[in-house]
Design a protein around this motif. Structure first.
Motif, PDB file in Angstrom:
ATOM      1  N   LEU A 369      21.276 -30.526  11.505  1.00 34.03           N
ATOM      2  CA  LEU A 369      22.523 -29.810  11.216  1.00 34.03           C
ATOM      3  C   LEU A 369      22.460 -28.363  11.689  1.00 34.03           C
ATOM      4  O   LEU A 369      23.472 -27.799  12.119  1.00 34.03           O
ATOM      5  N   VAL A 370      21.287 -27.752  11.614  1.00 34.83           N
ATOM      6  CA  VAL A 370      21.132 -26.395  12.149  1.00 34.83           C
ATOM      7  C   VAL A 370      21.391 -26.396  13.656  1.00 34.83           C
ATOM      8  O   VAL A 370      22.085 -25.522  14.193  1.00 34.83           O
ATOM      9  N   ILE A 371      20.847 -27.399  14.345  1.00 34.74           N
ATOM     10  CA  ILE A 371      21.065 -27.519  15.787  1.00 34.74           C
ATOM     11  C   ILE A 371      22.542 -27.772  16.089  1.00 34.74           C
ATOM     12  O   ILE A 371      23.121 -27.167  17.002  1.00 34.74           O
ATOM     13  N   ALA A 372      23.162 -28.670  15.322  1.00 34.00           N
ATOM     14  CA  ALA A 372      24.574 -28.986  15.546  1.00 34.00           C
ATOM     15  C   ALA A 372      25.444 -27.748  15.366  1.00 34.00           C
ATOM     16  O   ALA A 372      26.388 -27.518  16.139  1.00 34.00           O
ATOM     17  N   ARG A 373      25.149 -26.936  14.369  1.00 38.75           N
ATOM     18  CA  ARG A 373      25.952 -25.737  14.139  1.00 38.75           C
ATOM     19  C   ARG A 373      25.857 -24.784  15.330  1.00 38.75           C
ATOM     20  O   ARG A 373      26.858 -24.188  15.747  1.00 38.75           O
ATOM     21  N   ARG A 374      24.663 -24.630  15.872  1.00 41.48           N
ATOM     22  CA  ARG A 374      24.516 -23.769  17.048  1.00 41.48           C
ATOM     23  C   ARG A 374      25.338 -24.298  18.217  1.00 41.48           C
ATOM     24  O   ARG A 374      25.934 -23.521  18.981  1.00 41.48           O
ATOM     25  N   MET A 375      25.392 -25.617  18.361  1.00 40.56           N
ATOM     26  CA  MET A 375      26.188 -26.215  19.435  1.00 40.56           C
ATOM     27  C   MET A 375      27.677 -25.985  19.201  1.00 40.56           C
ATOM     28  O   MET A 375      28.428 -25.682  20.140  1.00 40.56           O
ATOM     29  N   PHE A 376      28.125 -26.118  17.962  1.00 39.23           N
ATOM     30  CA  PHE A 376      29.529 -25.855  17.648  1.00 39.23           C
ATOM     31  C   PHE A 376      29.894 -24.400  17.938  1.00 39.23           C
ATOM     32  O   PHE A 376      30.955 -24.107  18.504  1.00 39.23           O
ATOM     33  N   ILE A 377      29.025 -23.479  17.540  1.00 37.58           N
ATOM     34  CA  ILE A 377      29.305 -22.057  17.746  1.00 37.58           C
ATOM     35  C   ILE A 377      29.346 -21.731  19.235  1.00 37.58           C
ATOM     36  O   ILE A 377      30.226 -20.991  19.704  1.00 37.58           O
ATOM     37  N   ALA A 378      28.404 -22.284  20.008  1.00 36.23           N
ATOM     38  CA  ALA A 378      28.393 -22.036  21.451  1.00 36.23           C
ATOM     39  C   ALA A 378      29.671 -22.556  22.099  1.00 36.23           C
ATOM     40  O   ALA A 378      30.276 -21.888  22.950  1.00 36.23           O
ATOM     41  N   ASP A 379      30.116 -23.735  21.691  1.00 42.09           N
ATOM     42  CA  ASP A 379      31.351 -24.293  22.237  1.00 42.09           C
ATOM     43  C   ASP A 379      32.556 -23.453  21.830  1.00 42.09           C
ATOM     44  O   ASP A 379      33.462 -23.212  22.637  1.00 42.09           O
ATOM     45  N   SER A 380      32.567 -22.991  20.586  1.00 39.23           N
ATOM     46  CA  SER A 380      33.687 -22.193  20.101  1.00 39.23           C
ATOM     47  C   SER A 380      33.787 -20.870  20.849  1.00 39.23           C
ATOM     48  O   SER A 380      34.878 -20.431  21.220  1.00 39.23           O
ATOM     49  N   ARG A 381      32.653 -20.230  21.090  1.00 42.51           N
ATOM     50  CA  ARG A 381      32.664 -18.957  21.817  1.00 42.51           C
ATOM     51  C   ARG A 381      33.091 -19.147  23.269  1.00 42.51           C
ATOM     52  O   ARG A 381      33.743 -18.279  23.853  1.00 42.51           O
ATOM     53  N   ARG A 382      32.733 -20.279  23.831  1.00 44.26           N
ATOM     54  CA  ARG A 382      33.082 -20.534  25.222  1.00 44.26           C
ATOM     55  C   ARG A 382      34.579 -20.777  25.388  1.00 44.26           C
ATOM     56  O   ARG A 382      35.183 -20.391  26.383  1.00 44.26           O
ATOM     57  N   ARG A 383      35.206 -21.406  24.384  1.00 43.20           N
ATOM     58  CA  ARG A 383      36.619 -21.758  24.510  1.00 43.20           C
ATOM     59  C   ARG A 383      37.542 -20.760  23.824  1.00 43.20           C
ATOM     60  O   ARG A 383      38.410 -20.176  24.447  1.00 43.20           O
TER      61      ARG A 383
END
Length: 390
Positions: A369-383
């Motif tokens: 879940l820690v890894i998933a959150r980092r992926m969500f944040i990276a995607d959110s910042r990109r879009r």
């Protein structure tokens, strides 16, 4: 909000109830259909397996449907399955086929409830709303248990499914009459903004691991407690206390989520870490630590489903069905695999080792879940940088 959340919780409870009715009335069904416990366990696993597949593959379809249409379809499938069990389950094969259909109906009802909450409840109240909705599982466990002395023993186990099917018919009728809420398109292009698939898959994998561990509490805790010296009655009371505590904890976690800005997934990871400690206490072969571990495992280690669902739906962009489908699919897959694997482990290496491995699996889920959150944040910042962090 409470009306919509209560309705969603009712849909979720109806979807989950058939498999718990089978479990609670296993003795009655076994004698009537002349099947053994292994086959009933296989049928329960198949129920969750089909629900997992439907959740992972049909979430986008629910996103494109109106709330009226999805409620009608989901309740209709569940009504057909439960009424079919009531009148048509004359052998193990027929029971299995109808439970497979009920599993599909369960997935449809869960996703319908998730999407309805995402569309109708203000974001500032969705934490509590999803907490109410995710309390359906412990509620279904309690209803399944109450069905035995109140209906099953007196008039037969088939009547419990007939009553459930009748309620599904009423829900379908309500779906026809309710005001339909349609999906919304993205603000600029008119197209739906798709959620990040990779992050959803990691979240679903974490959910599968966590669920596969905690669901074993309900399946194996009474047996383990009895082996440690508790009577069957006290073992059942301990399980009931844990289930009630999990229900209250899910509501409290949802209430707290509405008062935070972001950081929901780290909170879920923390719950899993503490819950893993509780599950580890179960392995120490002592009644006192068993009681403490049970309360920690249920009260903290199984309080997270509503918060995680809330967090993922918030970052699921315009596709709450697809986003929640990944979490529901992980839940169902874990519920199908967990008891089977735990039972094999307990038989091969003993309950103490099996509980310790379950605790380790919860730790792995927290890390994912820690890894998933980092992926969500990276995607959110990109879009869209203004998106709320999960």
């Amino acid at each position: 909000m409470l009306r919509n959340a209560g309705a969603a919780g009712g849909l979720a409870t109806l979807g989950t109830l058939p498999v718990f009715l089978v479990g609670a009335q296993a003795v009655l069904i076994r004698d009537d259909l002349r099947v053994d416990d292994a086959r009933l366990g296989l049928a329960a696993g198949a129920f969750f397996g089909v629900a997992a597949v439907v959740s992972l593959t049909c979430g986008g379809l629910v996103d494109r449907m109106s709330s009226r249409a999805s409620t009608l379809v989901a309740a209709g499938i569940s009504a057909g399955a439960t009424l079919g069990i009531a009148v048509g389950a004359q052998s193990f094969v027929s029971l299995l086929v109808l439970l497979l259909l009920a599993g599909a109906g369960n997935a449809a009802l869960q996703m319908t409830a998730n999407v309805t909450l995402a569309r109708t409840v203000p974001p500032s109240r969705q934490g509590m709303a999803y907490g109410i909705k995710q309390s359906a599982v412990p509620l279904a466990v309690m209803l399944g248990g109450l069905a035995v002395p109140s209906v099953g023993v007196w008039v037969g186990w088939r009547w419990t499914f007939a009553i459930t099917g009748g309620v599904c018919v009423l829900v379908a009728a309500f779906g026809v009459r309710q005001r339909s809420v349609h999906p919304t398109a993205g603000p600029s292009s008119g197209a739906l903004d798709r959620p990040p698939v990779a992050a959803l898959l990691v979240s679903g994998a974490a959910t599968m691991l966590a669920t596969s561990a905690v669901v074993c509490l309900g399946a194996f805790l009474p047996v383990w407690a009895h082996e440690l010296g508790l009577s069957p009655a006290r073992s059942g009371l301990l399980l009931s206390a844990g289930g009630a505590l999990a229900l209250v904890a899910r509501l409290a976690s949802g209430f707290a989520a509405d008062r935070r800005v972001g950081w929901h997934m780290p909170i879920v990871s923390a719950h899993l870490l503490v819950g893993a400690a509780g599950v580890f206490l179960l392995s120490l072969q002592d009644v006192a630590t068993l009681v403490v571990g049970t309360l920690i495992a249920f009260g903290i280690g199984w309080s997270w489903p509503g918060v995680l669902l809330f967090a993922v739906v918030r970052v699921g962009r315009d596709n709450p069905g697809a986003a929640s489908g990944a979490i529901q699919g992980g839940n169902f897959a874990g519920a199908a695999l967990g008891p089977v694997l735990f039972g094999l482990l307990a038989t091969a290496v003993g309950y103490s080792t099996a509980w310790r491995l379950a605790a380790g699996i919860m730790l792995a889920a927290a890390a994912l879940l820690v890894i998933a959150r980092r992926m969500f944040i990276a995607d959110s910042r990109r879009r869209q940088p203004q998106r709320t962090s999960p």
